[in-house]
Design a protein around this motif. Structure first.
Motif, short mmCIF file in Angstrom:
data_model
loop_
_atom_site.label_atom_id
_atom_site.label_comp_id
_atom_site.label_asym_id
_atom_site.label_seq_id
_atom_site.Cartn_x
_atom_site.Cartn_y
_atom_site.Cartn_z
N TRP A 359 33.95 -44.25 43.53
CA TRP A 359 33.27 -45.22 42.79
C TRP A 359 31.71 -44.97 42.40
O TRP A 359 31.07 -45.62 41.68
CB TRP A 359 33.51 -46.61 42.89
N GLN A 386 40.42 -45.83 36.54
CA GLN A 386 40.69 -46.46 37.81
C GLN A 386 41.73 -46.06 38.48
O GLN A 386 42.82 -45.61 37.60
CB GLN A 386 40.27 -47.83 37.51
N ALA A 395 37.28 -47.81 41.10
CA ALA A 395 36.63 -47.27 39.76
C ALA A 395 36.65 -45.74 39.88
O ALA A 395 36.05 -45.27 40.92
CB ALA A 395 35.46 -47.78 39.11
#
Length: 536
Positions: A359, A386, A395
Protein backbone atom coordinates in the motif's frame (compact mmCIF):
# COMPACT_ATOMS: atom_id res chain seq x y z
CA UNK A 1 9.33 -53.49 -29.33
CA UNK A 2 9.75 -50.54 -26.96
CA UNK A 3 6.68 -48.97 -25.39
CA UNK A 4 6.71 -45.47 -23.89
CA UNK A 5 3.65 -44.21 -22.01
CA UNK A 6 3.29 -40.49 -21.31
CA UNK A 7 1.90 -40.45 -17.77
CA UNK A 8 2.54 -36.77 -17.09
CA UNK A 9 3.68 -33.52 -18.73
CA UNK A 10 1.87 -34.42 -21.95
CA UNK A 11 -0.56 -31.69 -22.92
CA UNK A 12 0.56 -29.78 -19.82
CA UNK A 13 3.72 -28.58 -18.07
CA UNK A 14 3.26 -30.52 -14.87
CA UNK A 15 3.52 -34.04 -13.41
CA UNK A 16 6.43 -35.13 -15.62
CA UNK A 17 6.43 -38.97 -15.77
CA UNK A 18 7.32 -41.40 -18.59
CA UNK A 19 7.27 -45.21 -18.45
CA UNK A 20 9.62 -47.08 -20.81
CA UNK A 21 9.13 -50.85 -21.32
CA UNK A 22 10.83 -53.36 -23.57
CA UNK A 23 9.60 -56.72 -24.84
CA UNK A 24 11.50 -58.56 -22.08
CA UNK A 25 9.39 -56.79 -19.47
CA UNK A 26 12.09 -54.41 -18.21
CA UNK A 27 10.65 -51.09 -17.07
CA UNK A 28 12.29 -47.77 -16.24
CA UNK A 29 10.88 -44.33 -15.48
CA UNK A 30 11.97 -40.86 -16.47
CA UNK A 31 10.87 -38.32 -13.83
CA UNK A 32 8.14 -38.65 -11.24
CA UNK A 33 6.71 -35.17 -10.82
CA UNK A 34 3.82 -33.71 -8.88
CA UNK A 35 0.79 -32.46 -10.79
CA UNK A 36 0.28 -28.81 -9.86
CA UNK A 37 -2.46 -26.38 -10.85
CA UNK A 38 -6.24 -26.47 -10.38
CA UNK A 39 -7.84 -29.03 -8.10
CA UNK A 40 -8.99 -31.12 -11.04
CA UNK A 41 -5.47 -31.68 -12.38
CA UNK A 42 -4.08 -32.20 -8.88
CA UNK A 43 -6.48 -35.13 -8.44
CA UNK A 44 -4.16 -36.99 -10.83
CA UNK A 45 -1.65 -37.25 -7.99
CA UNK A 46 -4.02 -39.68 -6.26
CA UNK A 47 -4.80 -41.85 -9.28
CA UNK A 48 -3.42 -45.31 -9.94
CA UNK A 49 0.08 -45.20 -11.36
CA UNK A 50 -0.71 -47.28 -14.42
CA UNK A 51 2.11 -49.65 -13.40
CA UNK A 52 3.33 -51.46 -10.29
CA UNK A 53 5.99 -49.28 -8.57
CA UNK A 54 7.54 -52.43 -7.08
CA UNK A 55 8.40 -53.64 -10.60
CA UNK A 56 10.44 -50.54 -11.46
CA UNK A 57 14.17 -50.95 -10.86
CA UNK A 58 15.33 -47.57 -12.15
CA UNK A 59 14.05 -44.00 -12.14
CA UNK A 60 15.97 -41.30 -14.04
CA UNK A 61 15.40 -37.90 -12.45
CA UNK A 62 16.21 -34.95 -14.71
CA UNK A 63 16.18 -32.26 -11.98
CA UNK A 64 14.87 -31.27 -8.57
CA UNK A 65 11.88 -29.08 -9.44
CA UNK A 66 8.78 -30.50 -7.80
CA UNK A 67 6.89 -30.92 -11.09
CA UNK A 68 9.62 -33.47 -11.96
CA UNK A 69 10.47 -34.97 -8.55
CA UNK A 70 7.48 -34.34 -6.29
CA UNK A 71 5.79 -37.77 -6.41
CA UNK A 72 8.94 -39.74 -5.57
CA UNK A 73 7.93 -40.14 -1.89
CA UNK A 74 4.56 -41.56 -2.99
CA UNK A 75 6.30 -43.89 -5.47
CA UNK A 76 8.42 -45.28 -2.63
CA UNK A 77 5.42 -45.39 -0.30
CA UNK A 78 3.63 -47.52 -2.94
CA UNK A 79 6.47 -50.02 -3.34
CA UNK A 80 9.38 -48.64 -5.39
CA UNK A 81 12.75 -49.91 -4.11
CA UNK A 82 15.00 -49.26 -7.09
CA UNK A 83 17.71 -46.68 -7.86
CA UNK A 84 16.96 -43.02 -8.54
CA UNK A 85 19.73 -42.05 -10.96
CA UNK A 86 20.36 -38.32 -10.99
CA UNK A 87 23.20 -35.80 -10.86
CA UNK A 88 24.91 -35.09 -7.50
CA UNK A 89 23.53 -31.52 -7.20
CA UNK A 90 20.00 -32.77 -7.93
CA UNK A 91 20.35 -35.42 -5.21
CA UNK A 92 21.41 -32.70 -2.74
CA UNK A 93 18.57 -30.38 -3.74
CA UNK A 94 16.04 -33.21 -3.38
CA UNK A 95 17.12 -33.55 0.24
CA UNK A 96 15.44 -30.20 0.92
CA UNK A 97 12.83 -29.99 -1.84
CA UNK A 98 11.07 -33.29 -1.07
CA UNK A 99 10.99 -32.65 2.67
CA UNK A 100 9.52 -29.20 2.02
CA UNK A 101 6.95 -30.71 -0.35
CA UNK A 102 5.98 -33.26 2.32
CA UNK A 103 5.49 -30.44 4.83
CA UNK A 104 3.18 -28.68 2.35
CA UNK A 105 1.22 -31.93 1.82
CA UNK A 106 0.79 -32.33 5.58
CA UNK A 107 -0.29 -28.71 6.10
CA UNK A 108 -2.78 -28.86 3.22
CA UNK A 109 -4.27 -32.08 4.60
CA UNK A 110 -4.53 -30.58 8.08
CA UNK A 111 -6.29 -27.49 6.72
CA UNK A 112 -8.71 -29.59 4.65
CA UNK A 113 -9.42 -31.82 7.65
CA UNK A 114 -10.42 -28.81 9.75
CA UNK A 115 -12.87 -27.75 7.03
CA UNK A 116 -14.24 -31.28 6.60
CA UNK A 117 -14.76 -31.89 10.31
CA UNK A 118 -17.14 -28.93 10.45
CA UNK A 119 -19.23 -30.79 7.86
CA UNK A 120 -18.97 -34.11 9.66
CA UNK A 121 -16.62 -35.63 7.08
CA UNK A 122 -13.65 -37.94 7.65
CA UNK A 123 -10.06 -36.87 8.12
CA UNK A 124 -8.10 -35.97 4.96
CA UNK A 125 -4.75 -37.75 4.68
CA UNK A 126 -1.73 -36.18 2.97
CA UNK A 127 -0.48 -37.57 -0.35
CA UNK A 128 2.67 -38.45 1.61
CA UNK A 129 4.30 -37.48 4.88
CA UNK A 130 7.68 -36.19 6.01
CA UNK A 131 8.48 -39.74 7.05
CA UNK A 132 7.69 -40.98 3.52
CA UNK A 133 9.90 -38.27 2.01
CA UNK A 134 12.76 -39.08 4.35
CA UNK A 135 12.52 -42.76 3.46
CA UNK A 136 12.58 -41.99 -0.27
CA UNK A 137 15.90 -40.15 -0.03
CA UNK A 138 17.82 -43.38 0.59
CA UNK A 139 17.13 -44.49 -3.01
CA UNK A 140 18.86 -41.49 -4.58
CA UNK A 141 21.91 -42.64 -6.55
CA UNK A 142 24.08 -39.60 -7.44
CA UNK A 143 25.73 -40.19 -10.82
CA UNK A 144 28.16 -37.86 -12.54
CA UNK A 145 27.18 -36.70 -16.00
CA UNK A 146 28.92 -37.53 -19.30
CA UNK A 147 29.58 -41.19 -18.54
CA UNK A 148 27.69 -44.16 -19.96
CA UNK A 149 26.43 -46.54 -17.29
CA UNK A 150 24.82 -49.96 -17.60
CA UNK A 151 21.58 -49.81 -15.68
CA UNK A 152 20.70 -53.46 -16.21
CA UNK A 153 21.29 -55.96 -19.03
CA UNK A 154 20.10 -54.38 -22.26
CA UNK A 155 19.69 -50.86 -20.82
CA UNK A 156 22.42 -48.19 -20.81
CA UNK A 157 22.17 -44.50 -19.98
CA UNK A 158 24.06 -41.23 -19.79
CA UNK A 159 23.22 -37.89 -18.20
CA UNK A 160 24.14 -34.64 -19.95
CA UNK A 161 23.91 -31.05 -18.74
CA UNK A 162 20.49 -29.52 -19.55
CA UNK A 163 21.44 -26.00 -18.47
CA UNK A 164 18.07 -25.37 -16.78
CA UNK A 165 18.94 -25.26 -13.07
CA UNK A 166 21.86 -26.51 -11.01
CA UNK A 167 22.19 -30.25 -11.68
CA UNK A 168 19.54 -30.45 -14.40
CA UNK A 169 20.13 -33.23 -16.92
CA UNK A 170 19.28 -34.53 -20.35
CA UNK A 171 18.79 -38.33 -20.33
CA UNK A 172 20.23 -40.49 -23.13
CA UNK A 173 18.92 -44.07 -23.09
CA UNK A 174 20.12 -47.04 -25.14
CA UNK A 175 17.72 -49.99 -25.11
CA UNK A 176 18.62 -53.28 -26.78
CA UNK A 177 15.88 -55.14 -28.64
CA UNK A 178 16.50 -58.18 -30.89
CA UNK A 179 20.24 -57.47 -31.06
CA UNK A 180 19.54 -53.89 -32.14
CA UNK A 181 20.16 -50.84 -29.97
CA UNK A 182 17.67 -47.95 -30.01
CA UNK A 183 18.69 -44.57 -28.61
CA UNK A 184 16.01 -42.43 -26.95
CA UNK A 185 16.77 -38.90 -25.78
CA UNK A 186 14.73 -37.04 -23.11
CA UNK A 187 15.63 -33.36 -23.08
CA UNK A 188 14.33 -32.75 -19.57
CA UNK A 189 13.80 -29.01 -19.06
CA UNK A 190 16.32 -27.17 -21.22
CA UNK A 191 17.87 -23.86 -20.18
CA UNK A 192 18.28 -20.81 -22.35
CA UNK A 193 21.56 -19.74 -23.89
CA UNK A 194 23.92 -17.69 -21.70
CA UNK A 195 21.94 -18.31 -18.52
CA UNK A 196 23.46 -17.13 -15.27
CA UNK A 197 25.52 -19.45 -13.05
CA UNK A 198 25.35 -22.72 -15.00
CA UNK A 199 26.67 -23.94 -18.34
CA UNK A 200 24.63 -23.92 -21.54
CA UNK A 201 22.77 -27.13 -22.48
CA UNK A 202 24.89 -29.93 -23.91
CA UNK A 203 24.44 -30.35 -27.66
CA UNK A 204 23.27 -33.87 -28.48
CA UNK A 205 23.91 -34.94 -32.07
CA UNK A 206 22.30 -38.36 -32.44
CA UNK A 207 19.22 -40.30 -31.41
CA UNK A 208 16.51 -42.48 -32.88
CA UNK A 209 13.75 -40.83 -30.87
CA UNK A 210 13.67 -37.45 -29.16
CA UNK A 211 11.28 -36.30 -26.42
CA UNK A 212 11.65 -32.53 -26.16
CA UNK A 213 10.08 -30.08 -23.73
CA UNK A 214 8.03 -27.13 -25.05
CA UNK A 215 7.26 -24.91 -22.05
CA UNK A 216 8.02 -21.80 -24.12
CA UNK A 217 7.64 -23.45 -27.51
CA UNK A 218 5.51 -20.59 -28.84
CA UNK A 219 7.37 -17.52 -27.60
CA UNK A 220 10.72 -15.76 -27.43
CA UNK A 221 12.09 -14.21 -24.22
CA UNK A 222 12.95 -10.53 -24.07
CA UNK A 223 16.69 -9.68 -24.10
CA UNK A 224 18.33 -10.49 -20.78
CA UNK A 225 20.20 -7.16 -20.59
CA UNK A 226 16.87 -5.32 -20.77
CA UNK A 227 15.57 -7.33 -17.83
CA UNK A 228 18.75 -6.75 -15.88
CA UNK A 229 18.53 -2.97 -16.40
CA UNK A 230 14.85 -2.99 -15.42
CA UNK A 231 15.73 -4.82 -12.19
CA UNK A 232 18.22 -2.10 -11.31
CA UNK A 233 15.69 0.61 -12.19
CA UNK A 234 13.06 -0.99 -9.94
CA UNK A 235 15.51 -1.14 -7.04
CA UNK A 236 16.64 2.45 -7.50
CA UNK A 237 13.03 3.68 -7.61
CA UNK A 238 12.25 2.49 -4.08
CA UNK A 239 15.66 3.39 -2.68
CA UNK A 240 15.36 6.95 -3.95
CA UNK A 241 12.20 7.25 -1.87
CA UNK A 242 13.67 5.42 1.15
CA UNK A 243 11.14 2.62 0.78
CA UNK A 244 11.52 -1.15 0.52
CA UNK A 245 11.94 -3.41 -2.50
CA UNK A 246 9.86 -6.59 -2.32
CA UNK A 247 10.80 -9.52 -4.60
CA UNK A 248 8.58 -12.63 -4.49
CA UNK A 249 10.93 -15.37 -5.69
CA UNK A 250 10.96 -19.11 -6.19
CA UNK A 251 13.37 -20.73 -3.75
CA UNK A 252 15.30 -22.77 -6.33
CA UNK A 253 17.28 -21.05 -9.11
CA UNK A 254 15.36 -17.74 -9.39
CA UNK A 255 16.44 -16.64 -5.91
CA UNK A 256 20.06 -17.52 -6.63
CA UNK A 257 19.94 -15.61 -9.93
CA UNK A 258 18.67 -12.49 -8.15
CA UNK A 259 21.41 -12.78 -5.50
CA UNK A 260 23.97 -13.24 -8.28
CA UNK A 261 22.84 -10.01 -9.99
CA UNK A 262 22.68 -8.06 -6.73
CA UNK A 263 26.24 -9.17 -6.00
CA UNK A 264 27.27 -7.96 -9.45
CA UNK A 265 25.56 -4.59 -8.87
CA UNK A 266 27.34 -4.29 -5.52
CA UNK A 267 30.78 -5.08 -6.96
CA UNK A 268 30.15 -2.54 -9.74
CA UNK A 269 29.26 0.02 -7.03
CA UNK A 270 25.81 0.71 -8.43
CA UNK A 271 23.94 -0.85 -5.50
CA UNK A 272 23.94 1.27 -2.33
CA UNK A 273 25.02 -0.31 0.95
CA UNK A 274 21.53 -1.19 2.18
CA UNK A 275 20.29 -4.41 3.84
CA UNK A 276 19.37 -7.31 1.55
CA UNK A 277 17.26 -9.98 3.29
CA UNK A 278 16.84 -13.53 2.04
CA UNK A 279 13.69 -14.39 3.96
CA UNK A 280 12.96 -18.01 3.04
CA UNK A 281 14.34 -21.04 4.92
CA UNK A 282 14.09 -23.21 1.78
CA UNK A 283 15.83 -20.60 -0.40
CA UNK A 284 18.57 -20.22 2.21
CA UNK A 285 19.21 -23.98 2.16
CA UNK A 286 19.16 -24.05 -1.65
CA UNK A 287 21.66 -21.18 -1.79
CA UNK A 288 24.04 -23.08 0.49
CA UNK A 289 23.87 -26.03 -1.91
CA UNK A 290 24.66 -23.72 -4.84
CA UNK A 291 27.69 -22.44 -2.92
CA UNK A 292 28.99 -25.98 -2.39
CA UNK A 293 28.75 -26.99 -6.04
CA UNK A 294 31.19 -24.60 -7.71
CA UNK A 295 32.42 -27.30 -10.13
CA UNK A 296 29.12 -27.00 -12.00
CA UNK A 297 29.34 -23.21 -12.52
CA UNK A 298 29.86 -21.70 -15.97
CA UNK A 299 32.99 -19.73 -16.87
CA UNK A 300 31.59 -16.37 -15.76
CA UNK A 301 30.58 -17.65 -12.32
CA UNK A 302 33.90 -19.46 -11.89
CA UNK A 303 35.74 -16.23 -12.78
CA UNK A 304 33.96 -14.45 -9.93
CA UNK A 305 35.06 -17.22 -7.56
CA UNK A 306 38.64 -17.02 -8.86
CA UNK A 307 38.64 -13.29 -8.06
CA UNK A 308 37.92 -14.14 -4.43
CA UNK A 309 34.17 -13.41 -4.38
CA UNK A 310 31.15 -15.54 -3.54
CA UNK A 311 28.64 -15.01 -6.41
CA UNK A 312 25.75 -15.26 -3.93
CA UNK A 313 27.08 -12.97 -1.21
CA UNK A 314 27.72 -9.34 -0.38
CA UNK A 315 28.53 -7.60 2.92
CA UNK A 316 24.97 -6.40 3.42
CA UNK A 317 23.24 -9.76 2.80
CA UNK A 318 21.30 -11.20 5.75
CA UNK A 319 19.74 -14.66 6.00
CA UNK A 320 16.62 -14.70 8.18
CA UNK A 321 15.69 -18.36 8.81
CA UNK A 322 13.56 -17.81 11.94
CA UNK A 323 10.09 -16.31 12.21
CA UNK A 324 11.32 -13.74 14.72
CA UNK A 325 14.00 -12.51 12.32
CA UNK A 326 11.43 -12.30 9.52
CA UNK A 327 9.04 -10.22 11.62
CA UNK A 328 11.82 -7.84 12.61
CA UNK A 329 12.48 -6.84 8.98
CA UNK A 330 9.31 -4.75 8.73
CA UNK A 331 9.91 -3.17 12.11
CA UNK A 332 13.08 -1.51 10.80
CA UNK A 333 12.65 1.86 9.03
CA UNK A 334 14.38 2.79 5.79
CA UNK A 335 15.19 1.05 2.54
CA UNK A 336 15.91 -2.65 2.16
CA UNK A 337 15.63 -5.37 -0.47
CA UNK A 338 13.52 -8.33 0.66
CA UNK A 339 13.51 -11.61 -1.27
CA UNK A 340 10.87 -14.00 0.06
CA UNK A 341 8.74 -16.97 -0.97
CA UNK A 342 6.32 -17.94 -2.32
CA UNK A 343 7.03 -16.84 -5.85
CA UNK A 344 3.32 -16.38 -6.70
CA UNK A 345 2.51 -14.58 -3.43
CA UNK A 346 0.04 -17.27 -2.37
CA UNK A 347 1.64 -18.40 0.88
CA UNK A 348 4.63 -18.01 3.14
CA UNK A 349 6.48 -14.95 4.33
CA UNK A 350 5.99 -12.86 1.20
CA UNK A 351 2.39 -12.26 2.27
CA UNK A 352 3.55 -10.46 5.42
CA UNK A 353 5.91 -8.24 3.44
CA UNK A 354 3.19 -7.38 0.94
CA UNK A 355 0.80 -6.53 3.75
CA UNK A 356 3.35 -4.06 5.14
CA UNK A 357 4.49 -2.54 1.85
CA UNK A 358 2.01 -3.07 -0.99
CA UNK A 359 0.00 0.00 0.00
CA UNK A 360 3.05 2.31 0.06
CA UNK A 361 3.08 4.41 -3.16
CA UNK A 362 6.87 4.65 -3.35
CA UNK A 363 7.78 1.03 -2.63
CA UNK A 364 8.73 -1.39 -5.43
CA UNK A 365 7.20 -4.79 -6.04
CA UNK A 366 9.34 -6.77 -8.50
CA UNK A 367 7.69 -9.78 -10.15
CA UNK A 368 10.37 -12.00 -11.72
CA UNK A 369 8.52 -15.28 -12.26
CA UNK A 370 5.42 -16.75 -13.88
CA UNK A 371 2.17 -15.95 -12.03
CA UNK A 372 -0.61 -18.49 -12.48
CA UNK A 373 -4.21 -17.44 -13.01
CA UNK A 374 -6.02 -16.72 -9.74
CA UNK A 375 -2.91 -16.21 -7.60
CA UNK A 376 -2.27 -13.03 -5.63
CA UNK A 377 0.79 -12.37 -7.77
CA UNK A 378 -1.28 -12.60 -10.97
CA UNK A 379 -3.84 -10.14 -9.57
CA UNK A 380 -1.06 -7.67 -8.80
CA UNK A 381 0.43 -8.09 -12.29
CA UNK A 382 -3.01 -7.64 -13.88
CA UNK A 383 -3.37 -4.24 -12.20
CA UNK A 384 -6.04 -4.90 -9.58
CA UNK A 385 -6.43 -1.94 -7.24
CA UNK A 386 -6.55 -4.08 -4.13
CA UNK A 387 -5.90 -7.68 -3.17
CA UNK A 388 -6.90 -9.75 -0.17
CA UNK A 389 -4.05 -10.73 2.16
CA UNK A 390 -4.84 -12.59 5.38
CA UNK A 391 -8.53 -11.86 4.72
CA UNK A 392 -7.82 -8.12 4.65
CA UNK A 393 -8.14 -5.85 1.61
CA UNK A 394 -4.77 -4.24 0.89
CA UNK A 395 -4.47 -1.41 -1.64
CA UNK A 396 -2.00 -1.89 -4.49
CA UNK A 397 -0.24 1.48 -4.58
CA UNK A 398 3.40 0.39 -4.76
CA UNK A 399 5.01 0.56 -8.19
CA UNK A 400 4.85 -2.90 -9.77
CA UNK A 401 7.66 -4.03 -12.09
CA UNK A 402 7.01 -7.20 -14.09
CA UNK A 403 10.30 -8.50 -15.48
CA UNK A 404 9.93 -11.47 -17.80
CA UNK A 405 13.49 -12.12 -18.94
CA UNK A 406 14.67 -14.25 -16.02
CA UNK A 407 13.07 -17.51 -17.12
CA UNK A 408 15.29 -20.59 -16.68
CA UNK A 409 13.61 -22.26 -19.68
CA UNK A 410 14.76 -22.21 -23.28
CA UNK A 411 12.44 -20.24 -25.54
CA UNK A 412 11.34 -21.25 -29.03
CA UNK A 413 14.53 -19.93 -30.62
CA UNK A 414 16.74 -21.81 -28.12
CA UNK A 415 14.76 -25.05 -28.53
CA UNK A 416 15.03 -24.96 -32.31
CA UNK A 417 18.74 -24.25 -32.08
CA UNK A 418 19.19 -27.27 -29.81
CA UNK A 419 17.19 -29.56 -32.11
CA UNK A 420 19.22 -28.39 -35.11
CA UNK A 421 22.30 -30.27 -33.85
CA UNK A 422 20.70 -33.67 -34.47
CA UNK A 423 22.32 -34.86 -37.68
CA UNK A 424 21.29 -37.58 -40.13
CA UNK A 425 19.47 -39.78 -39.63
CA UNK A 426 17.02 -37.33 -38.11
CA UNK A 427 15.21 -38.61 -35.00
CA UNK A 428 11.48 -39.02 -34.70
CA UNK A 429 10.36 -36.23 -32.37
CA UNK A 430 7.74 -36.16 -29.60
CA UNK A 431 6.92 -32.73 -28.18
CA UNK A 432 6.07 -32.88 -24.48
CA UNK A 433 5.98 -30.71 -21.33
CA UNK A 434 3.99 -27.79 -22.69
CA UNK A 435 0.48 -26.42 -22.90
CA UNK A 436 -1.23 -27.54 -26.10
CA UNK A 437 -0.67 -24.25 -27.97
CA UNK A 438 3.05 -24.16 -27.08
CA UNK A 439 3.63 -27.82 -28.00
CA UNK A 440 1.79 -27.57 -31.33
CA UNK A 441 3.63 -24.35 -32.24
CA UNK A 442 7.02 -25.95 -31.59
CA UNK A 443 6.01 -29.13 -33.44
CA UNK A 444 5.03 -27.08 -36.49
CA UNK A 445 8.34 -25.18 -36.47
CA UNK A 446 10.40 -28.40 -36.17
CA UNK A 447 8.54 -29.92 -39.13
CA UNK A 448 8.98 -26.81 -41.26
CA UNK A 449 12.64 -26.10 -40.43
CA UNK A 450 14.06 -29.63 -40.25
CA UNK A 451 11.58 -31.86 -42.06
CA UNK A 452 11.35 -34.17 -39.03
CA UNK A 453 8.45 -36.46 -38.20
CA UNK A 454 6.85 -34.84 -35.13
CA UNK A 455 4.01 -35.91 -32.86
CA UNK A 456 2.47 -34.24 -29.79
CA UNK A 457 1.37 -37.05 -27.43
CA UNK A 458 -1.65 -36.84 -25.16
CA UNK A 459 -1.70 -37.63 -21.47
CA UNK A 460 -1.60 -41.43 -20.94
CA UNK A 461 -0.90 -42.06 -24.64
CA UNK A 462 1.35 -45.05 -25.33
CA UNK A 463 3.88 -45.05 -28.15
CA UNK A 464 5.17 -48.33 -29.60
CA UNK A 465 8.64 -47.83 -31.08
CA UNK A 466 9.92 -50.41 -33.52
CA UNK A 467 12.79 -50.05 -36.00
CA UNK A 468 12.16 -46.32 -36.45
CA UNK A 469 8.43 -46.94 -36.75
CA UNK A 470 5.92 -45.61 -34.27
CA UNK A 471 2.53 -47.12 -33.56
CA UNK A 472 0.33 -44.91 -31.42
CA UNK A 473 -2.21 -46.39 -29.06
CA UNK A 474 -5.23 -44.13 -28.98
CA UNK A 475 -6.27 -42.82 -25.58
CA UNK A 476 -10.01 -43.01 -24.88
CA UNK A 477 -11.54 -39.56 -24.59
CA UNK A 478 -12.06 -38.55 -20.99
CA UNK A 479 -15.64 -38.07 -19.84
CA UNK A 480 -16.99 -36.28 -16.83
CA UNK A 481 -18.16 -38.92 -14.32
CA UNK A 482 -21.77 -38.77 -13.15
CA UNK A 483 -20.52 -38.25 -9.59
CA UNK A 484 -18.68 -35.07 -10.59
CA UNK A 485 -21.70 -33.69 -12.45
CA UNK A 486 -23.89 -34.38 -9.44
CA UNK A 487 -21.41 -32.68 -7.09
CA UNK A 488 -21.31 -29.66 -9.40
CA UNK A 489 -25.10 -29.51 -9.40
CA UNK A 490 -25.21 -29.66 -5.60
CA UNK A 491 -22.71 -26.81 -5.30
CA UNK A 492 -24.69 -24.66 -7.75
CA UNK A 493 -27.82 -25.30 -5.70
CA UNK A 494 -25.93 -24.28 -2.54
CA UNK A 495 -24.79 -21.09 -4.26
CA UNK A 496 -28.32 -20.25 -5.43
CA UNK A 497 -29.63 -20.80 -1.90
CA UNK A 498 -27.06 -18.45 -0.37
CA UNK A 499 -27.73 -15.75 -2.95
CA UNK A 500 -31.50 -15.94 -2.37
CA UNK A 501 -30.94 -15.73 1.38
CA UNK A 502 -28.80 -12.61 1.02
CA UNK A 503 -31.23 -10.99 -1.42
CA UNK A 504 -34.03 -11.53 1.07
CA UNK A 505 -32.00 -9.97 3.88
CA UNK A 506 -31.08 -6.90 1.82
CA UNK A 507 -34.75 -6.33 0.98
CA UNK A 508 -35.60 -6.09 4.66
CA UNK A 509 -36.65 -2.64 5.86
CA UNK A 510 -34.28 -2.49 8.82
CA UNK A 511 -31.49 0.03 8.20
CA UNK A 512 -28.86 -2.30 9.65
CA UNK A 513 -29.62 -5.11 7.23
CA UNK A 514 -26.40 -5.78 5.34
CA UNK A 515 -23.94 -8.45 4.26
CA UNK A 516 -21.13 -9.28 6.70
CA UNK A 517 -17.77 -11.05 6.42
CA UNK A 518 -19.29 -14.41 7.32
CA UNK A 519 -21.75 -14.17 4.43
CA UNK A 520 -18.96 -13.34 2.01
CA UNK A 521 -16.88 -16.22 3.36
CA UNK A 522 -19.71 -18.65 2.65
CA UNK A 523 -19.94 -17.48 -0.95
CA UNK A 524 -16.17 -17.67 -1.36
CA UNK A 525 -16.15 -21.18 0.10
CA UNK A 526 -18.83 -22.43 -2.31
CA UNK A 527 -17.05 -20.75 -5.22
CA UNK A 528 -13.77 -22.42 -4.21
CA UNK A 529 -15.42 -25.84 -4.00
CA UNK A 530 -17.10 -25.35 -7.39
CA UNK A 531 -13.87 -24.15 -9.01
CA UNK A 532 -12.08 -27.21 -7.69
CA UNK A 533 -14.35 -29.65 -9.53
CA UNK A 534 -14.72 -27.77 -12.80
CA UNK A 535 -13.02 -29.54 -15.72
CA UNK A 536 -9.64 -28.11 -16.63
Amino acid sequence: MIKITCLGAAGSVTGSNYLIENSQGKKVLVDCGLFQGGKQIELRNWQDWGFDPAQINTLFLTHAHIDHSGRIPKLVKDGFRGKIITSPPTAELCQIMLLDSAHVQEMDAEWQTRKDKRKGKKETLPLYTTKDATQSLQYLSPTERDQIITVEPGVKARLRNAGHILGSSIVELWIEEANRETKIVFSGDLGKQNQLIIKDPYEVFAGDYLFIESTYGNRVHRPFEDSKNELLEAIQYALSHKEKVIIPAFALERTQEILYLLGEFYRDKILPDIPVYLDSPLAIQATQIFRKNKKYYDEQARAIVDQGFDPFDMPNLHFTPTTEESIAINEKPGSAIIIAASGMCTAGRIKHHLKHNLWRPRASIIIVGFQAQGTTGRKIVDGEKQVKIFREDVAVKAKVFTIGGFSAHADQKDLLEWVSHFTEPRPRVFVIHGEATASEALATMIREKFGMDVHVPKWKESLLLKAREVVREEVPAEVTPIEIRQTMLNKVIDLEYEIERLKKRLKEKEEKATINDEDVSKLEYIQEELQGILPE
